[in-house]
Design a protein around this motif. Structure first.
Motif, PDB file in Angstrom:
ATOM      1  N   ASN A 167       0.830  -1.188   0.000  1.00 57.30           N
ATOM      2  CA  ASN A 167       0.000   0.000   0.000  1.00 57.30           C
ATOM      3  C   ASN A 167       0.871   1.248   0.000  1.00 57.30           C
ATOM      4  O   ASN A 167       2.030   1.204   0.430  1.00 57.30           O
ATOM      5  N   PRO A 168       0.371   2.398  -0.485  1.00 62.93           N
ATOM      6  CA  PRO A 168       1.177   3.619  -0.529  1.00 62.93           C
ATOM      7  C   PRO A 168       1.744   4.054   0.826  1.00 62.93           C
ATOM      8  O   PRO A 168       2.770   4.722   0.879  1.00 62.93           O
ATOM      9  N   ASP A 169       1.080   3.647   1.920  1.00 60.65           N
ATOM     10  CA  ASP A 169       1.587   4.007   3.250  1.00 60.65           C
ATOM     11  C   ASP A 169       2.641   3.019   3.747  1.00 60.65           C
ATOM     12  O   ASP A 169       3.137   3.137   4.873  1.00 60.65           O
ATOM     13  N   GLY A 170       2.977   2.050   2.934  1.00 60.33           N
ATOM     14  CA  GLY A 170       4.013   1.083   3.294  1.00 60.33           C
ATOM     15  C   GLY A 170       3.490  -0.174   3.941  1.00 60.33           C
ATOM     16  O   GLY A 170       4.242  -1.141   4.120  1.00 60.33           O
ATOM     17  N   SER A 171       2.224  -0.205   4.266  1.00 54.23           N
ATOM     18  CA  SER A 171       1.662  -1.397   4.908  1.00 54.23           C
ATOM     19  C   SER A 171       1.462  -2.505   3.876  1.00 54.23           C
ATOM     20  O   SER A 171       1.321  -2.257   2.679  1.00 54.23           O
ATOM     21  N   ALA A 172       1.452  -3.728   4.379  1.00 57.31           N
ATOM     22  CA  ALA A 172       1.268  -4.879   3.492  1.00 57.31           C
ATOM     23  C   ALA A 172      -0.175  -4.931   2.998  1.00 57.31           C
ATOM     24  O   ALA A 172      -1.115  -4.553   3.717  1.00 57.31           O
ATOM     25  N   ILE A 173      -0.351  -5.370   1.772  1.00 60.87           N
ATOM     26  CA  ILE A 173      -1.692  -5.548   1.219  1.00 60.87           C
ATOM     27  C   ILE A 173      -2.298  -6.814   1.816  1.00 60.87           C
ATOM     28  O   ILE A 173      -1.685  -7.885   1.769  1.00 60.87           O
ATOM     29  N   ILE A 174      -3.460  -6.693   2.396  1.00 59.65           N
ATOM     30  CA  ILE A 174      -4.109  -7.834   3.031  1.00 59.65           C
ATOM     31  C   ILE A 174      -4.464  -8.877   1.982  1.00 59.65           C
ATOM     32  O   ILE A 174      -4.983  -8.550   0.910  1.00 59.65           O
ATOM     33  N   ALA A 175      -4.144 -10.111   2.256  1.00 57.72           N
ATOM     34  CA  ALA A 175      -4.433 -11.202   1.323  1.00 57.72           C
ATOM     35  C   ALA A 175      -5.903 -11.206   0.936  1.00 57.72           C
ATOM     36  O   ALA A 175      -6.788 -11.089   1.798  1.00 57.72           O
ATOM     37  N   GLY A 176      -6.170 -11.284  -0.344  1.00 58.33           N
ATOM     38  CA  GLY A 176      -7.538 -11.329  -0.835  1.00 58.33           C
ATOM     39  C   GLY A 176      -8.184  -9.979  -1.049  1.00 58.33           C
ATOM     40  O   GLY A 176      -9.337  -9.918  -1.487  1.00 58.33           O
ATOM     41  N   SER A 177      -7.467  -8.889  -0.757  1.00 59.16           N
ATOM     42  CA  SER A 177      -8.092  -7.570  -0.886  1.00 59.16           C
ATOM     43  C   SER A 177      -8.005  -7.011  -2.303  1.00 59.16           C
ATOM     44  O   SER A 177      -8.740  -6.078  -2.644  1.00 59.16           O
ATOM     45  N   LEU A 178      -7.122  -7.557  -3.141  1.00 61.62           N
ATOM     46  CA  LEU A 178      -7.041  -7.109  -4.530  1.00 61.62           C
ATOM     47  C   LEU A 178      -8.079  -7.842  -5.365  1.00 61.62           C
ATOM     48  O   LEU A 178      -8.286  -9.046  -5.211  1.00 61.62           O
ATOM     49  N   ASP A 179      -8.729  -7.123  -6.266  1.00 60.49           N
ATOM     50  CA  ASP A 179      -9.763  -7.724  -7.089  1.00 60.49           C
ATOM     51  C   ASP A 179      -9.160  -8.452  -8.289  1.00 60.49           C
ATOM     52  O   ASP A 179      -7.938  -8.605  -8.408  1.00 60.49           O
ATOM     53  N   VAL A 180      -9.995  -8.872  -9.210  1.00 62.33           N
ATOM     54  CA  VAL A 180      -9.556  -9.679 -10.337  1.00 62.33           C
ATOM     55  C   VAL A 180      -8.591  -8.931 -11.253  1.00 62.33           C
ATOM     56  O   VAL A 180      -7.794  -9.539 -11.964  1.00 62.33           O
ATOM     57  N   CYS A 181      -8.651  -7.601 -11.237  1.00 60.74           N
ATOM     58  CA  CYS A 181      -7.746  -6.803 -12.069  1.00 60.74           C
ATOM     59  C   CYS A 181      -6.468  -6.423 -11.329  1.00 60.74           C
ATOM     60  O   CYS A 181      -5.622  -5.710 -11.868  1.00 60.74           O
ATOM     61  N   ASN A 182      -6.316  -6.895 -10.086  1.00 56.97           N
ATOM     62  CA  ASN A 182      -5.176  -6.590  -9.218  1.00 56.97           C
ATOM     63  C   ASN A 182      -5.238  -5.164  -8.682  1.00 56.97           C
ATOM     64  O   ASN A 182      -4.219  -4.473  -8.550  1.00 56.97           O
ATOM     65  N   GLY A 183      -6.452  -4.727  -8.345  1.00 58.22           N
ATOM     66  CA  GLY A 183      -6.632  -3.390  -7.810  1.00 58.22           C
ATOM     67  C   GLY A 183      -7.516  -3.363  -6.585  1.00 58.22           C
ATOM     68  O   GLY A 183      -8.095  -4.382  -6.184  1.00 58.22           O
ATOM     69  N   GLN A 184      -7.614  -2.167  -5.977  1.00 54.74           N
ATOM     70  CA  GLN A 184      -8.474  -1.956  -4.819  1.00 54.74           C
ATOM     71  C   GLN A 184      -8.822  -0.473  -4.732  1.00 54.74           C
ATOM     72  O   GLN A 184      -8.238   0.364  -5.422  1.00 54.74           O
ATOM     73  N   MET A 185      -9.779  -0.134  -3.896  1.00 53.88           N
ATOM     74  CA  MET A 185     -10.207   1.250  -3.754  1.00 53.88           C
ATOM     75  C   MET A 185      -9.090   2.102  -3.145  1.00 53.88           C
ATOM     76  O   MET A 185      -8.232   1.605  -2.418  1.00 53.88           O
ATOM     77  N   ASP A 186      -9.136   3.400  -3.456  1.00 55.29           N
ATOM     78  CA  ASP A 186      -8.085   4.315  -3.027  1.00 55.29           C
ATOM     79  C   ASP A 186      -8.707   5.636  -2.585  1.00 55.29           C
ATOM     80  O   ASP A 186      -9.603   6.164  -3.256  1.00 55.29           O
ATOM     81  N   ASP A 187      -8.233   6.192  -1.472  1.00 55.55           N
ATOM     82  CA  ASP A 187      -8.806   7.422  -0.931  1.00 55.55           C
ATOM     83  C   ASP A 187      -8.508   8.640  -1.795  1.00 55.55           C
ATOM     84  O   ASP A 187      -9.283   9.593  -1.821  1.00 55.55           O
ATOM     85  N   THR A 188      -7.392   8.620  -2.501  1.00 54.08           N
ATOM     86  CA  THR A 188      -6.990   9.778  -3.304  1.00 54.08           C
ATOM     87  C   THR A 188      -7.563   9.737  -4.713  1.00 54.08           C
ATOM     88  O   THR A 188      -8.132  10.723  -5.190  1.00 54.08           O
ATOM     89  N   PHE A 189      -7.419   8.604  -5.390  1.00 50.30           N
ATOM     90  CA  PHE A 189      -7.821   8.504  -6.792  1.00 50.30           C
ATOM     91  C   PHE A 189      -9.128   7.734  -6.992  1.00 50.30           C
ATOM     92  O   PHE A 189      -9.610   7.636  -8.105  1.00 50.30           O
ATOM     93  N   GLY A 190      -9.679   7.210  -5.924  1.00 54.82           N
ATOM     94  CA  GLY A 190     -10.889   6.418  -6.030  1.00 54.82           C
ATOM     95  C   GLY A 190     -10.620   4.938  -6.194  1.00 54.82           C
ATOM     96  O   GLY A 190     -11.374   4.094  -5.705  1.00 54.82           O
ATOM     97  N   TYR A 191      -9.533   4.619  -6.880  1.00 52.41           N
ATOM     98  CA  TYR A 191      -9.166   3.237  -7.161  1.00 52.41           C
ATOM     99  C   TYR A 191      -7.696   3.233  -7.561  1.00 52.41           C
ATOM    100  O   TYR A 191      -7.171   4.246  -8.044  1.00 52.41           O
ATOM    101  N   ARG A 192      -7.033   2.106  -7.353  1.00 52.10           N
ATOM    102  CA  ARG A 192      -5.624   1.982  -7.749  1.00 52.10           C
ATOM    103  C   ARG A 192      -5.305   0.522  -8.045  1.00 52.10           C
ATOM    104  O   ARG A 192      -5.956  -0.387  -7.534  1.00 52.10           O
ATOM    105  N   TYR A 193      -4.297   0.327  -8.886  1.00 47.65           N
ATOM    106  CA  TYR A 193      -3.796  -1.010  -9.207  1.00 47.65           C
ATOM    107  C   TYR A 193      -2.479  -1.250  -8.487  1.00 47.65           C
ATOM    108  O   TYR A 193      -1.810  -0.311  -8.039  1.00 47.65           O
ATOM    109  N   HIS A 194      -2.091  -2.528  -8.404  1.00 51.24           N
ATOM    110  CA  HIS A 194      -0.834  -2.909  -7.766  1.00 51.24           C
ATOM    111  C   HIS A 194      -0.113  -3.974  -8.587  1.00 51.24           C
ATOM    112  O   HIS A 194      -0.729  -4.705  -9.371  1.00 51.24           O
ATOM    113  N   THR A 195       1.192  -4.057  -8.358  1.00 47.13           N
ATOM    114  CA  THR A 195       1.924  -5.253  -8.763  1.00 47.13           C
ATOM    115  C   THR A 195       1.830  -6.227  -7.592  1.00 47.13           C
ATOM    116  O   THR A 195       1.439  -5.863  -6.485  1.00 47.13           O
TER     117      THR A 195
END
Length: 317
Positions: free
Chosen positions: A187-215
């Motif tokens: 996550n942008p704050d340095g915390s680990a991404i919780i297992a299962g929180s990324l959707d099928v496109c490898n993304g999740q909701m974001d407070d700044t942009f509304g949504y974001r993708y991850h590697t």
């Protein structure tokens, strides 16, 4: 970034300025400038898109480590990647057999597969037979040359990230064509991404942009579909393949059975490049140098696909 540096790095041409668009334009431009790629990537904005323009040719090692080569080499290509400035989340995945976005160094980003466009059903299951990483098709930097002899990433662009002046969890490493940013494995704050929180496109909701993708360390490794609305989805850019001046394009390479060894891509100051490798104890190569015509190259090749026969010709974008 100071305001003067921002003005120098991006030209924003708004017919009717809108706060949301202006912020998004600045975010795209700043992501390129803060990473240190302004010299090779130009960002321009209209009222609807931020466009990243580059030659898709990164300043890092390419092709090293590839085993399952398709006997294609990276060649510079003029590329303009349009990023929506007012993204709208739809929740309906969009897939294509070409780039889904662009890294901040101007290199296109594809999904992890090399087997054509994925269906909705494919998105939910790991396509092991088409996994470019697991099948040895990618170099140590996460990319390779595709059918258009264009360099692009299929997984996290590790060499680019190592070059970024602002490298860190809060650094945007790229943008998807639907307008949403792409971050690294945390996550942008340095915390680990919780297992299962990324959707099928490898993304999740974001407070700044509304949504974001991850590697991610595991498949799908990177953006594998788009969750935003893209009205002109079928007209998104593709790199045009090289064409022989004598007519027709080059025949597609065929990955040599069992893979090759010692593949090395060499670049010289005069613009000539060479990809050399061995297969079953024999040496093969693909070499090219700029010709007298703009965007054209003189090729000399001896490939496994062509049984080692030396072939020459001029090819142009």
């Amino acid at each position: 970034m100071t305001r003067p540096a921002y003005i120098a790095s991006v030209l924003c041409l708004f017919a009717a300025p809108a706060a949301a668009h202006e912020d998004h334009c600045a975010a795209v431009a700043d992501s390129v400038a803060d990473a240190g790629f302004s010299a090779s990537v130009t960002v321009t904005c209209t009222d609807s898109h931020a466009t990243l323009t580059s030659d898709t040719f990164p300043d890092h090692d390419m092709m090293t480590g590839i085993v399952a080569t398709n006997e294609q080499v990276p060649v510079p290509a003029d590329y303009s990647a349009p990023i929506l400035l007012a993204p709208v989340f739809s929740g309906t995945p969009l897939t294509r057999d070409a780039a889904l976005g662009v890294a901040v160094n101007g290199v296109p980003i594809y999904d992890y597969t090399g087997g054509g466009e994925m269906t909705d059903a494919d998105l939910a299951h790991h396509q092991a037979q088409h996994d470019t990483l697991q099948t040895g098709q990618l170099d140590v930097c996460g990319g390779h040359a595709g059918r258009g002899d264009d360099y692009h990433y299929h997984v996290a662009p590790s060499c680019m990230i190592a070059q970024m002046e602002n490298a860190g969890p809060d650094a945007i490493i790229g943008w998807a064509f639907d307008g949403y940013p792409i971050y690294g494995d945390s996550n942008p704050d340095g915390s680990a991404i919780i297992a299962g929180s990324l959707d099928v496109c490898n993304g999740q909701m974001d407070d700044t942009f509304g949504y974001r993708y991850h590697t991610s360390p595991d498949a799908p490794y990177i953006v594998q579909c788009l969750m935003g609305v893209v009205a002109d989805f079928d007209r998104l850019p593709r790199v045009r393949p090289l064409t022989a001046t004598a007519g027709g394009g080059a025949e597609p390479g065929r990955p040599p059975r069992g893979g090759v060894e010692d593949l090395v891509f060499t670049q010289n100051d005069d613009g000539s490049r060479s990809m050399d490798y061995t297969y079953q104890g024999q040496d093969y190569y693909i070499r090219y140098a700029p010709s007298d015509q703009a965007n054209c190259y003189d090729y000399t090749t001896a490939t496994v696909t062509n049984a080692g026969q030396v072939m020459q010709g001029e090819f142009c974008r």
